[in-house]
Design an enzyme around this catalytic site. Sequence first.
Site, mmCIF file in Angstrom:
data_model
loop_
_atom_site.group_PDB
_atom_site.id
_atom_site.type_symbol
_atom_site.label_atom_id
_atom_site.label_comp_id
_atom_site.label_asym_id
_atom_site.label_seq_id
_atom_site.Cartn_x
_atom_site.Cartn_y
_atom_site.Cartn_z
ATOM 1 N N TYR A 140 -30.010 -116.175 51.337
ATOM 2 C CA TYR A 140 -28.592 -115.089 50.881
ATOM 3 C C TYR A 140 -29.028 -113.539 49.611
ATOM 4 C CZ TYR A 140 -24.696 -112.279 49.522
ATOM 5 O OH TYR A 140 -24.253 -111.187 49.642
ATOM 6 N N HIS A 165 -22.777 -118.039 48.303
ATOM 7 C CA HIS A 165 -22.173 -117.329 49.506
ATOM 8 C C HIS A 165 -21.917 -118.553 50.572
ATOM 9 C CE1 HIS A 165 -22.525 -113.789 53.159
ATOM 10 N NE2 HIS A 165 -22.530 -113.074 51.824
#
Length: 408
Positions: free
Chosen positions: A160, A217
């Site tokens: 991410y 995330h």
Amino acid sequence: MKITAAKVFIGGPGKNYVTLKIETDQGVYGLGDATLNNRESLTAKYLEDYIAPNLIGLDPRRSEDIWQFFYRGAYFRRGPIAMAAFGAVDMALWDIKGKLANMPLYDLFGGKSREGAMVYAHATGSDLEDLKDSISYYVEQGYKAVRVQCGVPGMPSASYGVSETKGDVENYITDFSGIRPKVEVWDSDLYMRYMPKALEEIRDTFSPDLHILHDVHHRLLPREAAAFAKSVEPVGLYWLEDPTPAEDQDALRLLRQHSTVPVAIGEVFNSIFDCNKLIENELIDFIRVAVTYAGGITHVKRIVDLAGLHHVRTGFHGAPSHSPLCMAAQAHLNAWAPNFGIQEYLVLGTPECDALFPSDHKMENGLFHVSDAPGLGVDFDEKEAERYSYVAGSHPVVRLQDGTLWNY
Ligand code: KDG
Ligand code: MG
């Protein structure tokens, strides 16, 4: 005083900004942002079909009653689409209020508590060396804080927040090639083994004064998140973001019992009811809501006030999808909030974006200086807006190596 029109625009340079313009019988107008990343056409439709016809004839100064009317009146409360649409209305009504009073919004909230609000940039690299270059780029520009994300050796896809381009990060989160999401493959074990060492190396490379932030995330389970937080403790992070999926307000108890690493959460929240337990139980240090996604200034100010009672500071969401209107609303709250922490800031000031949303808000040396113009201090050029239209895009979806669907 009456509202005479509510117009919705969609599009922007590389983004699908959803902009609401509320006009009045006295010539004053207000602007609001309803950009819900990758679901923009839905907030636009909500505004056009339900909200705009209901706004006509209302007194724009009654922003509280109008907020309650839409929130309670919907019956099916909350949810990101409705709350982002209410957010745009509320922002536009506050913009009108500021223009009527001839005051910048921060003065209506209680005045400035600081000159310049600290922001953080997104540093990103396919590997650690790349990431260090990206951090240096921001340090050279005077940033005092950076979020650091890099590729993990052996990870089947980019992890991410890893961009293919260095320097100023464009909207790398959205893939505009169509509505079907790309698939990324994730492995929590690889991440948990590699990232603490990478973060320590970054800490040792840069000045101890540089604030380092990291975004998980939502990818770890509560026990993994607790173990990860413990292992990154020597790094002295400014914050660890979204260590667990954000909808479980109890998930952070375990992390809190095992680590003192500051925790930031909330970019996917759209109401105070998503975070009241987290705040009241002091399970977080920073609240990450965005003014657009969480129902506008009226509702977010309530969250900020609750947070302040519990030593929780603000760290508003400022991803590339947020329009300059949302960033301006947040800048006014940041200037005022006694419990301001930091603001996420991705470079919005491209010439195209400035032409669409003229303003004199300024970023200098890692600090955001809010405009002193009345209201939000951002205008919208309708002629310029004709250049843009909606382009379908999507976030990736994430799967584990065995195919199990995971959290993006
Ligand atoms: O639309 C999703 C983005 O807003 C999100 O991925 C950005 O995590 C993010 C951040 O911290 O800015
Ligand atoms: Mg995030």
